[in-house]
Design a protein around this motif. Sequence first.
Motif, PDB file in Angstrom:
ATOM      1  N   ALA A  35      28.031  39.050  37.368  1.00  0.00           N
ATOM      2  CA  ALA A  35      27.771  37.526  37.134  1.00  0.00           C
ATOM      3  C   ALA A  35      26.385  36.882  36.328  1.00  0.00           C
ATOM      4  N   LEU A  36      25.353  37.894  36.070  1.00  0.00           N
ATOM      5  CA  LEU A  36      24.049  37.130  35.799  1.00  0.00           C
ATOM      6  C   LEU A  36      24.819  36.719  34.514  1.00  0.00           C
ATOM      7  N   SER A  37      23.807  35.802  34.294  1.00  0.00           N
ATOM      8  CA  SER A  37      24.395  34.589  32.782  1.00  0.00           C
ATOM      9  C   SER A  37      25.858  34.376  32.259  1.00  0.00           C
ATOM     10  N   ARG A  38      26.531  34.884  33.467  1.00  0.00           N
ATOM     11  CA  ARG A  38      27.764  34.246  32.976  1.00  0.00           C
ATOM     12  C   ARG A  38      28.665  32.925  33.401  1.00  0.00           C
ATOM     13  N   SER A  39      29.338  32.411  33.313  1.00  0.00           N
ATOM     14  CA  SER A  39      29.575  30.726  33.638  1.00  0.00           C
ATOM     15  C   SER A  39      30.258  31.022  35.399  1.00  0.00           C
ATOM     16  N   ALA A  40      30.212  29.760  36.111  1.00  0.00           N
ATOM     17  CA  ALA A  40      31.061  30.141  37.168  1.00  0.00           C
ATOM     18  C   ALA A  40      32.487  29.994  37.160  1.00  0.00           C
ATOM     19  N   GLU A  41      32.667  29.135  36.421  1.00  0.00           N
ATOM     20  CA  GLU A  41      34.344  29.008  35.397  1.00  0.00           C
ATOM     21  C   GLU A  41      34.764  30.453  35.000  1.00  0.00           C
ATOM     22  N   TRP A  42      33.939  31.487  34.421  1.00  0.00           N
ATOM     23  CA  TRP A  42      34.435  32.962  34.279  1.00  0.00           C
ATOM     24  C   TRP A  42      34.190  33.775  35.605  1.00  0.00           C
ATOM     25  N   VAL A  43      33.084  33.884  36.299  1.00  0.00           N
ATOM     26  CA  VAL A  43      33.694  34.808  37.483  1.00  0.00           C
ATOM     27  C   VAL A  43      34.992  33.724  38.592  1.00  0.00           C
ATOM     28  N   TYR A  44      35.034  32.921  38.140  1.00  0.00           N
ATOM     29  CA  TYR A  44      35.839  32.562  39.156  1.00  0.00           C
ATOM     30  C   TYR A  44      37.295  33.157  38.344  1.00  0.00           C
ATOM     31  N   LYS A  45      37.115  33.004  36.716  1.00  0.00           N
ATOM     32  CA  LYS A  45      38.938  33.638  36.693  1.00  0.00           C
ATOM     33  C   LYS A  45      38.918  35.220  36.946  1.00  0.00           C
ATOM     34  N   LYS A  46      37.578  35.538  36.692  1.00  0.00           N
ATOM     35  CA  LYS A  46      38.012  37.212  37.359  1.00  0.00           C
ATOM     36  C   LYS A  46      37.718  37.175  38.647  1.00  0.00           C
ATOM     37  N   LEU A  47      38.281  36.752  39.871  1.00  0.00           N
ATOM     38  CA  LEU A  47      38.059  36.801  40.680  1.00  0.00           C
ATOM     39  C   LEU A  47      39.774  36.331  40.904  1.00  0.00           C
ATOM     40  N   GLU A  48      40.340  35.595  40.145  1.00  0.00           N
ATOM     41  CA  GLU A  48      41.632  34.525  40.045  1.00  0.00           C
ATOM     42  C   GLU A  48      42.183  36.419  39.663  1.00  0.00           C
ATOM     43  N   GLN A  49      41.797  36.922  38.846  1.00  0.00           N
ATOM     44  CA  GLN A  49      42.941  38.425  38.744  1.00  0.00           C
ATOM     45  C   GLN A  49      42.314  39.157  39.372  1.00  0.00           C
ATOM     46  N   LYS A  50      41.340  39.594  40.039  1.00  0.00           N
ATOM     47  CA  LYS A  50      41.931  40.636  41.071  1.00  0.00           C
ATOM     48  C   LYS A  50      42.432  40.215  42.184  1.00  0.00           C
ATOM     49  N   ARG A  51      42.742  39.064  42.932  1.00  0.00           N
ATOM     50  CA  ARG A  51      43.734  38.810  43.369  1.00  0.00           C
ATOM     51  C   ARG A  51      44.739  38.378  43.431  1.00  0.00           C
ATOM     52  N   GLN A  52      44.991  38.206  41.790  1.00  0.00           N
ATOM     53  CA  GLN A  52      46.757  38.227  41.244  1.00  0.00           C
ATOM     54  C   GLN A  52      47.161  39.860  41.039  1.00  0.00           C
ATOM     55  N   GLU A  53      46.119  40.772  40.974  1.00  0.00           N
ATOM     56  CA  GLU A  53      46.422  41.614  41.499  1.00  0.00           C
ATOM     57  C   GLU A  53      47.134  42.979  42.270  1.00  0.00           C
ATOM     58  N   LEU A  54      45.749  41.939  43.135  1.00  0.00           N
ATOM     59  CA  LEU A  54      45.919  42.271  45.068  1.00  0.00           C
ATOM     60  C   LEU A  54      47.408  41.828  45.295  1.00  0.00           C
ATOM     61  N   GLN A  55      47.808  41.103  45.100  1.00  0.00           N
ATOM     62  CA  GLN A  55      48.915  40.461  45.302  1.00  0.00           C
ATOM     63  C   GLN A  55      50.519  40.917  44.798  1.00  0.00           C
ATOM     64  N   GLN A  56      49.926  41.763  43.572  1.00  0.00           N
ATOM     65  CA  GLN A  56      51.118  42.270  42.552  1.00  0.00           C
ATOM     66  C   GLN A  56      51.144  43.588  43.613  1.00  0.00           C
ATOM     67  N   LYS A  57      50.105  44.178  44.017  1.00  0.00           N
ATOM     68  CA  LYS A  57      50.189  45.339  44.510  1.00  0.00           C
ATOM     69  C   LYS A  57      50.495  45.496  46.139  1.00  0.00           C
ATOM     70  N   ASN A  58      50.269  44.798  46.626  1.00  0.00           N
ATOM     71  CA  ASN A  58      50.938  44.532  48.325  1.00  0.00           C
ATOM     72  C   ASN A  58      52.224  44.555  47.677  1.00  0.00           C
ATOM     73  N   ALA A  59      53.004  43.188  46.612  1.00  0.00           N
ATOM     74  CA  ALA A  59      54.626  42.811  46.454  1.00  0.00           C
ATOM     75  C   ALA A  59      54.994  44.353  46.445  1.00  0.00           C
ATOM     76  N   GLU A  60      54.406  45.182  45.256  1.00  0.00           N
ATOM     77  CA  GLU A  60      54.638  46.574  44.723  1.00  0.00           C
ATOM     78  C   GLU A  60      54.827  47.712  46.399  1.00  0.00           C
ATOM     79  N   ASN A  61      53.909  47.539  47.222  1.00  0.00           N
ATOM     80  CA  ASN A  61      54.310  48.391  48.364  1.00  0.00           C
ATOM     81  C   ASN A  61      54.994  48.106  49.347  1.00  0.00           C
ATOM     82  N   GLY A  62      55.502  46.228  49.281  1.00  0.00           N
ATOM     83  CA  GLY A  62      56.312  45.646  50.389  1.00  0.00           C
ATOM     84  C   GLY A  62      56.193  45.591  51.345  1.00  0.00           C
ATOM     85  N   GLN A  63      54.135  44.670  50.818  1.00  0.00           N
ATOM     86  CA  GLN A  63      53.188  44.136  52.063  1.00  0.00           C
ATOM     87  C   GLN A  63      53.936  43.017  52.484  1.00  0.00           C
ATOM     88  N   GLY A  64      54.536  41.864  50.567  1.00  0.00           N
ATOM     89  CA  GLY A  64      54.247  40.972  50.550  1.00  0.00           C
ATOM     90  C   GLY A  64      53.540  39.812  50.281  1.00  0.00           C
TER      91      GLY A  64
END
Length: 202
Positions: free
Chosen positions: A120-149
Motif C-alpha cells: 500500500a506504500l505510495s498507493r492510493s486508497a482506491e488502488w488498495v480498495y480495488k485489490k481488496l475487492e478482487q481478493k474478496r471476489q476470488e474468495l467468494q468464487q473459491k467458496n462457491a466452487e467448494n460448495g460453501q455458498g
Amino acid sequence: MKKKFNVEKIKKKVISRYPLMVSLIDNVELIVFESQDAQDTAFTDGKSIYFNSKFLDTLDEKEQVFVFAHELAHIALDHIMRSDGKDPYLWNIATDAVINQELLRDRLSMPEGCINIKEALSRSAEWVYKKLEQKRQELQQKNAENGQGNQNDNDQPQNSQGGQGGQGNQNGQGQSSQNSQGGQSGQSGQQGGQGGQSGGQN
C-alpha cells in the motif's frame, strides 16, 4: 513504556513532527472519552477526532503520536467524502493501510496489531480498495466452487488484525483507527456516526 494519554502533549508532538499540518490540527476538535469496549480506540467524523483514553493509556507515547497522526491523515486525505459508494469495511482497511505505510515510512511507531499491507506504500486508497475487492471476489468464487455458498465475515480480506480498524470499527460514516473490527479506522471504533473508516490503530 505505557504512558497516560495527554491529548495536548501528543498534539504538540504531532505538530512538531508535521509543522505544515498545524492549521488543520488547530481546526479539528479533539475529544477524549472513556470506554471499556475494546473496539473503541480512536476515530474521526472528518471534523473531530475521538480518542478512547482507556485504549490510548495502553500505548507508549510514540504509539500515541502514531494514532493521533493516523486519525489526522484520514481528515487531511478526505477519506470520508471519498468513501461514497464503497463497502465501508474494505474502504476502512484500504485507507488504514495507505496511512499506516506512510507513517511507518516516516519512522513513527505503529501499535501492535494494526494493518500492515506493505504494497500500500505510495498507493492510493482506491488502488488498495480495488485489490481488496478482487481478493474478496476470488474468495467468494473459491467458496462457491467448494460448495460453501456465500462468503462470511471471516473470509474478508484482512491483514494483521484488520483495520486501524481497529484502527476501531465504524457505525456510520466515520473513519476508524487501529483496531480493525470493522469499518472506518482506526484506529477503527466509532460512536454515533463514527466518530462520526478508521481503526485505531488504528
